[in-house]
Design a protein around this motif. Sequence first.
Motif, PDB file in Angstrom:
ATOM      1  N   LEU A   1       0.823  -1.212   0.000  1.00  0.00           N
ATOM      2  CA  LEU A   1       0.000   0.000   0.000  1.00  0.00           C
ATOM      3  C   LEU A   1       0.853   1.256   0.000  1.00  0.00           C
ATOM      4  O   LEU A   1       0.463   2.272  -0.583  1.00  0.00           O
ATOM      5  CB  LEU A   1      -0.918   0.001   1.232  1.00  0.00           C
ATOM      6  CG  LEU A   1      -2.068  -1.008   1.256  1.00  0.00           C
ATOM      7  CD1 LEU A   1      -2.854  -0.866   2.555  1.00  0.00           C
ATOM      8  CD2 LEU A   1      -2.984  -0.821   0.065  1.00  0.00           C
ATOM      9  N   TRP A   2       1.987   1.204   0.693  1.00  0.00           N
ATOM     10  CA  TRP A   2       2.845   2.383   0.799  1.00  0.00           C
ATOM     11  C   TRP A   2       3.857   2.391  -0.339  1.00  0.00           C
ATOM     12  O   TRP A   2       4.589   1.422  -0.540  1.00  0.00           O
ATOM     13  CB  TRP A   2       3.580   2.397   2.129  1.00  0.00           C
ATOM     14  CG  TRP A   2       2.674   2.578   3.314  1.00  0.00           C
ATOM     15  CD1 TRP A   2       1.396   3.044   3.307  1.00  0.00           C
ATOM     16  CD2 TRP A   2       2.975   2.272   4.679  1.00  0.00           C
ATOM     17  NE1 TRP A   2       0.880   3.066   4.569  1.00  0.00           N
ATOM     18  CE2 TRP A   2       1.819   2.600   5.433  1.00  0.00           C
ATOM     19  CE3 TRP A   2       4.089   1.766   5.342  1.00  0.00           C
ATOM     20  CZ2 TRP A   2       1.780   2.443   6.824  1.00  0.00           C
ATOM     21  CZ3 TRP A   2       4.050   1.596   6.712  1.00  0.00           C
ATOM     22  CH2 TRP A   2       2.906   1.936   7.451  1.00  0.00           C
ATOM     23  N   ALA A   3       3.907   3.474  -1.064  1.00  0.00           N
ATOM     24  CA  ALA A   3       4.871   3.614  -2.149  1.00  0.00           C
ATOM     25  C   ALA A   3       6.280   3.723  -1.570  1.00  0.00           C
ATOM     26  O   ALA A   3       6.489   4.311  -0.508  1.00  0.00           O
ATOM     27  CB  ALA A   3       4.549   4.859  -2.981  1.00  0.00           C
ATOM     28  N   GLU A   4       7.228   3.135  -2.267  1.00  0.00           N
ATOM     29  CA  GLU A   4       8.622   3.182  -1.824  1.00  0.00           C
ATOM     30  C   GLU A   4       9.159   4.611  -1.939  1.00  0.00           C
ATOM     31  O   GLU A   4       8.934   5.298  -2.936  1.00  0.00           O
ATOM     32  CB  GLU A   4       9.477   2.263  -2.687  1.00  0.00           C
ATOM     33  CG  GLU A   4       9.272   0.794  -2.420  1.00  0.00           C
ATOM     34  CD  GLU A   4      10.027   0.330  -1.186  1.00  0.00           C
ATOM     35  OE1 GLU A   4      11.264   0.305  -1.193  1.00  0.00           O
ATOM     36  OE2 GLU A   4       9.348  -0.010  -0.194  1.00  0.00           O
ATOM     37  N   LYS A   5       9.863   5.040  -0.890  1.00  0.00           N
ATOM     38  CA  LYS A   5      10.496   6.354  -0.920  1.00  0.00           C
ATOM     39  C   LYS A   5      11.883   6.233  -1.554  1.00  0.00           C
ATOM     40  O   LYS A   5      12.609   5.273  -1.310  1.00  0.00           O
ATOM     41  CB  LYS A   5      10.632   6.916   0.490  1.00  0.00           C
ATOM     42  CG  LYS A   5       9.320   7.333   1.137  1.00  0.00           C
ATOM     43  CD  LYS A   5       9.580   7.961   2.498  1.00  0.00           C
ATOM     44  CE  LYS A   5       8.284   8.430   3.141  1.00  0.00           C
ATOM     45  NZ  LYS A   5       8.513   9.048   4.477  1.00  0.00           N
TER      46      LYS A   5
ATOM     47  N   PRO B   1       0.879  -1.756   6.993  1.00  0.00           N
ATOM     48  CA  PRO B   1      -0.044  -0.699   6.540  1.00  0.00           C
ATOM     49  C   PRO B   1      -1.511  -1.034   6.789  1.00  0.00           C
ATOM     50  O   PRO B   1      -2.307  -0.149   7.131  1.00  0.00           O
ATOM     51  CB  PRO B   1       0.248  -0.594   5.037  1.00  0.00           C
ATOM     52  CG  PRO B   1       1.587  -1.191   4.852  1.00  0.00           C
ATOM     53  CD  PRO B   1       1.694  -2.268   5.876  1.00  0.00           C
TER      54      PRO B   1
ATOM     55  N   GLU C   1      -2.347  -0.759  10.472  1.00  0.00           N
ATOM     56  CA  GLU C   1      -2.425   0.667  10.819  1.00  0.00           C
ATOM     57  C   GLU C   1      -3.748   1.257  10.344  1.00  0.00           C
ATOM     58  O   GLU C   1      -4.378   2.060  11.053  1.00  0.00           O
ATOM     59  CB  GLU C   1      -1.247   1.411  10.195  1.00  0.00           C
ATOM     60  CG  GLU C   1      -1.103   2.840  10.678  1.00  0.00           C
ATOM     61  CD  GLU C   1       0.172   3.506  10.195  1.00  0.00           C
ATOM     62  OE1 GLU C   1       0.102   4.653   9.691  1.00  0.00           O
ATOM     63  OE2 GLU C   1       1.247   2.882  10.303  1.00  0.00           O
TER      64      GLU C   1
ATOM     65  N   LYS D   1      -0.531   3.701  14.989  1.00  0.00           N
ATOM     66  CA  LYS D   1       0.774   3.212  14.541  1.00  0.00           C
ATOM     67  C   LYS D   1       1.375   2.210  15.523  1.00  0.00           C
ATOM     68  O   LYS D   1       1.951   1.196  15.115  1.00  0.00           O
ATOM     69  CB  LYS D   1       1.733   4.388  14.350  1.00  0.00           C
ATOM     70  CG  LYS D   1       1.387   5.297  13.187  1.00  0.00           C
ATOM     71  CD  LYS D   1       2.392   6.430  13.081  1.00  0.00           C
ATOM     72  CE  LYS D   1       2.088   7.334  11.896  1.00  0.00           C
ATOM     73  NZ  LYS D   1       2.279   6.631  10.599  1.00  0.00           N
TER      74      LYS D   1
ATOM     75  N   TYR E   1       9.876   0.484   8.817  1.00  0.00           N
ATOM     76  CA  TYR E   1       9.030   0.566   7.618  1.00  0.00           C
ATOM     77  C   TYR E   1       8.039   1.727   7.725  1.00  0.00           C
ATOM     78  O   TYR E   1       7.752   2.392   6.731  1.00  0.00           O
ATOM     79  CB  TYR E   1       8.298  -0.753   7.408  1.00  0.00           C
ATOM     80  CG  TYR E   1       7.636  -0.855   6.056  1.00  0.00           C
ATOM     81  CD1 TYR E   1       8.358  -0.640   4.886  1.00  0.00           C
ATOM     82  CD2 TYR E   1       6.283  -1.172   5.929  1.00  0.00           C
ATOM     83  CE1 TYR E   1       7.759  -0.732   3.641  1.00  0.00           C
ATOM     84  CE2 TYR E   1       5.681  -1.270   4.690  1.00  0.00           C
ATOM     85  CZ  TYR E   1       6.423  -1.039   3.554  1.00  0.00           C
ATOM     86  OH  TYR E   1       5.831  -1.120   2.313  1.00  0.00           O
ATOM     87  N   GLN E   2       7.536   1.976   8.919  1.00  0.00           N
ATOM     88  CA  GLN E   2       6.650   3.124   9.111  1.00  0.00           C
ATOM     89  C   GLN E   2       7.381   4.438   8.863  1.00  0.00           C
ATOM     90  O   GLN E   2       6.833   5.351   8.247  1.00  0.00           O
ATOM     91  CB  GLN E   2       6.080   3.122  10.527  1.00  0.00           C
ATOM     92  CG  GLN E   2       4.968   2.112  10.764  1.00  0.00           C
ATOM     93  CD  GLN E   2       4.420   2.197  12.170  1.00  0.00           C
ATOM     94  OE1 GLN E   2       5.098   2.624  13.098  1.00  0.00           O
ATOM     95  NE2 GLN E   2       3.174   1.783  12.357  1.00  0.00           N
TER      96      GLN E   2
ATOM     97  N   ARG F   1       9.465   3.777   4.836  1.00  0.00           N
ATOM     98  CA  ARG F   1       8.729   3.207   3.697  1.00  0.00           C
ATOM     99  C   ARG F   1       9.669   2.581   2.655  1.00  0.00           C
ATOM    100  O   ARG F   1       9.531   2.815   1.454  1.00  0.00           O
ATOM    101  CB  ARG F   1       7.883   4.293   3.022  1.00  0.00           C
ATOM    102  CG  ARG F   1       6.960   5.064   3.959  1.00  0.00           C
ATOM    103  CD  ARG F   1       5.787   4.214   4.426  1.00  0.00           C
ATOM    104  NE  ARG F   1       5.005   4.877   5.448  1.00  0.00           N
ATOM    105  CZ  ARG F   1       3.968   5.665   5.224  1.00  0.00           C
ATOM    106  NH1 ARG F   1       3.613   5.926   3.977  1.00  0.00           N
ATOM    107  NH2 ARG F   1       3.289   6.201   6.224  1.00  0.00           N
TER     108      ARG F   1
END
Length: 230
Positions: free
Chosen positions: A70-74, A149, A152, A158, A196-197, A200
Amino acid sequence: MDTLTDNRRNIILIVGILFAFLYYPLLGHFVFYGQSHTLQMVLYSRLFIWLEVALLFCYARWGEKSRLLLWAEKSNGFWFYPASFAALYLLAIGAGIVSKIPLAFGLHDNQQVVREMAVIVNKNVPLMVFFCLTAGFTEELIFRGYLVPRLEALFKNKTAAVVVSAVMFSLAHYHYFSISETIFTFCLGVVFAIYYQWYRNIKVLIFTHAFIDFVSFVIFGYLQAHHLQR
């Protein structure tokens, strides 16, 4: 209407979370129950975990109508990666020390299953590499990339996501019947979930996880060879 939508969303999240957590402990138990630890069994069990990732990918795409991650890679600069790896590895060493504390107080730990698995894997270098890469990729994609994700989003908290994902990660390793392994994986789960939070970045976690397992097997192989020579 919004309440119905939220309830449906939560049900979809819960189904995916339960599947991700219970897949190996339940289905794996029926598939591998009673089988002795052999090279073939270890290989099949790793392929079985890759199947879970594939099924979660399908569920995320068609059940949740979303992505597996769900979270895009930074994106980060070059030095972010070695610095992250070094910090995570040091924290993993700390987790290993913490996991041995109960043993220092005389608590007996059953390392038989862990040793049997390590002996099999150490006899075959390609299997060792495959085992470590499988652990790095699949466990990070499942327990951090997929679960954190969604936990959360479900709890809207969190801290709860970190703790619950770490507990799930720890319980997933309970089949080794080792107290120190259970404590170690919980501590590692907390550290990796927080990372990871914050950042990301799943790639660092995958590499670090695989490296931790690889070093553990190498050390075990060295100690075993040294013990046999004595």
